[in-house]
Design a protein around this motif. Structure first.
Motif: not given
Length: 388
Positions: A114-115, A135-138, A142-143
């Motif tokens: 989750r990180h 960063a966009e896919h993360v 919602g992370l």
């Protein structure tokens, strides 16, 4: 008529060499090219080897202002092989960074992470774009993700210490996508400095699937393999059209990667149950043996019924199912990364005989070992077994 083509493509890394293989395949099918290539690195800006050259076109990795100026000064038909787009009026061919980032996030997510974090190299535009996609896919999940950028000077001893400090500061366990395999190697070495366990605390994926780097690192580095050969072939095809007088639209033609090769650096299943986590580590560490469920039970001190219940609740499969999954995954890795016979693979992984290994593999994947190897070598497989 012989067409004289210069290749401003470095020979120092696996991706660029794959691009050159693609160019060679095109020329074999469409003879009549005379190619000019000098051995140089990614940062080479000395083009004196082309003095007196009277050419018809260029294939170039345009990743510096100096290279862009040189290409414009020549004024010849050219195809760009970099995502930096320093000469935007040219047509270009590059790897699809959005797909690379998505596969990495999915791989980490499927392992319970989750990180997320990204180790990039600010010298290269493609690295910045790859990081933005990651960063966009993360974010879509919602992370949030964090980013470390290697310096233009490259990684010196002090920089590796900074990388180690950054890795220490991240919440654990964390999945780190390195922009390419060299950066992945740096992350693994920095983890040693910081005494961070890989993959239990830091799971790492690189890009390029450079066999030398992937298997020299400790632990071996997981990596996403771009379709460099297809990239080179298409670039040569576009240049051929331009040298024939065709006008092509500028902009990038994106090529999807072929597969994610999972090795030990990302072989983690992050679970909250400490006994299940310990059992998973034991299975992973002994997966090259004919491991019995009883050995796992003795290691964690639980009955089969109790441990199976925990496995099914957290993973959706039994202890035996996990043993088979991991062992079949190793078979898939050896099929794709070596030319070993089934007998050699069976002996390496302690299967009783290759026929039994083949039956287990097909039951679990739906393909025979031969079918799987042909699919991977033909770039039909879009993801490695571990993502299935």
């Amino acid at each position: 008529m012989t067409r004289h083509v210069a290749l401003l493509v470095e020979t120092s890394n696996a991706y660029a060499r794959g691009v050159l293989v693609g160019v060679k395949k095109y020329v074999e099918a469409h003879p009549g090219w005379s190619m000019y290539l000098a051995e140089h690195s990614r940062h080479e800006t000395d083009f004196s080897w082309l003095e007196g050259w009277h050419g018809h076109g260029l294939l170039a990795r345009i990743e510096s202002v100096e290279t862009a100026r040189f290409i414009r000064r020549l004024g010849l038909p050219a195809v760009d092989l970099s995502a930096a787009r320093l000469v935007p009026e040219l047509p270009g061919v590059e790897t699809d960074d959005g797909t690379i980032a998505r596969w990495a996030v999915q791989h980490f997510e499927e392992r319970g992470l989750r990180h997320f974090a990204y180790c990039g190299d600010e010298r290269f535009g493609w690295s910045l774009k790859r990081g933005a996609w990651f960063a966009e896919h993360v974010r879509q999940r919602g992370l949030t993700s964090r980013e470390f950028r290697m310096k233009p000077s490259g990684m010196r001893a002090a920089d590796r210490e900074l990388l180690a400090e950054w890795l220490t500061s991240l919440p654990k366990p964390v999945g780190v996508l390195a922009c390419y395999d060299i950066a992945g190697q740096e992350v693994l070495e920095a983890c040693k400095i910081a005494e961070l366990a890989v993959p239990d605390s830091v799971a790492v994926i690189g890009v390029d699937n450079d066999d030398l780097i992937g298997n020299l690192t400790s632990p071996p580095l997981s990596s996403i393999e771009p379709d460099a050969t297809r990239t080179g072939y298409l670039a040569a095809e576009l240049l051929d059209l331009m040298m024939q007088g065709r006008s092509l639209e500028p902009g990038l033609r994106l090529i999807e990667p072929t597969r994610l090769v999972a090795r030990q650096s990302s072989d983690i299943l992050a679970v909250d149950d400490p006994l299940v986590a310990e059992a998973l580590r034991f299975i992973r560490d002994h997966s090259d043996r004919n491991l019995a469920v009883a050995a796992v039970l003795r290691h964690v001190g639980l009955s089969r019924r109790a441990l199976d219940h925990r496995f099914v609740r957290l993973l959706g499969r039994t202890v035996h199912g996990e043993i088979v999954r991991v062992r079949v995954g190793h078979v898939a890795e050896l099929l794709s990364s070596t030319d070993w016979t089934l007998q050699q693979i069976a002996e390496r992984l302690s299967f009783s005989h290759p026929e039994y290994m083949s039956v287990v593999f097909k039951k679990h994947t739906g393909k025979s070992p031969g079918q799987y190897r042909r699919a991977v070598s033909g770039s039909v497989a879009r993801q490695a077994f571990w993502q299935e």
